[in-house]
Write a protein that holds these residues in place. Structure first.
Motif: not given
Length: 154
Positions: A36-37, A40-41, A45-47, A49, A138, A140
């Motif tokens: 996940a990280y 994101e890196r 977009p975070r949503e 991930v 996160y 979700t």
């Protein structure tokens, strides 16, 4: 009785050796949080991930060195998100690069931006479970609504 005992002991030694091999081979796998990280890196977009993390689990079981050599067109799929050979030129990567989790994720982001989540057959197959996929830290909730709201291909 001695023969049975010696068989039992030798079986336990073999089982212990097998367990050691399994543990050492698992060292190559990433955790769900690490994936996940990394996504994101890479710029996801975070949503989205959690959904893409789910795809990585389905595609490679979180193994950055996973390779699928069984495509009907004689191409291979590489790494966490099983990036096909045909994307190497667009992503400016080689086979070795695709075993790097961050480079694999950046190429996957490029594919996602061009084709959406449906570029992965596993998304089509596991859509319901991937939309409900959870990762600690996160949010979700309402992932499906966010994807639709942002006009992202499903």
């Amino acid at each position: 009785l001695i023969a049975i005992l010696s068989i039992f002991v030798s079986f336990n030694v073999v089982a212990a050796e097998h367990t050691k091999k399994v543990k050492s081979s698992n060292n190559r796998h990433m955790t769900k949080e690490q994936v996940a990280y990394t996504l994101e890196r890479a710029g996801f977009p975070r949503e989205i991930v959690p959904v893409v993390t789910c795809l990585a689990e389905k595609e490679s079981n979180f193994n950055p060195k996973a390779i699928n050599r069984h495509n009907v067109n004689n191409t291979k799929d590489h790494g966490l998100l099983q990036i096909n050979d045909i994307w190497m030129k667009d992503c400016n990567l080689n086979e070795q690069d695709l075993t790097n989790p961050l480079k694999n994720a950046r190429c996957a982001l490029k594919i996602y931006k061009k084709q959406g989540l449906t570029a992965w057959v596993t998304y089509n197959k596991f859509k319901r479970s991937c939309l409900a996929y959870e990762i600690p830290n996160y949010n979700t909730r309402n992932v499906a609504e966010i994807i639709i709201k942002n006009n992202q291909l499903m």
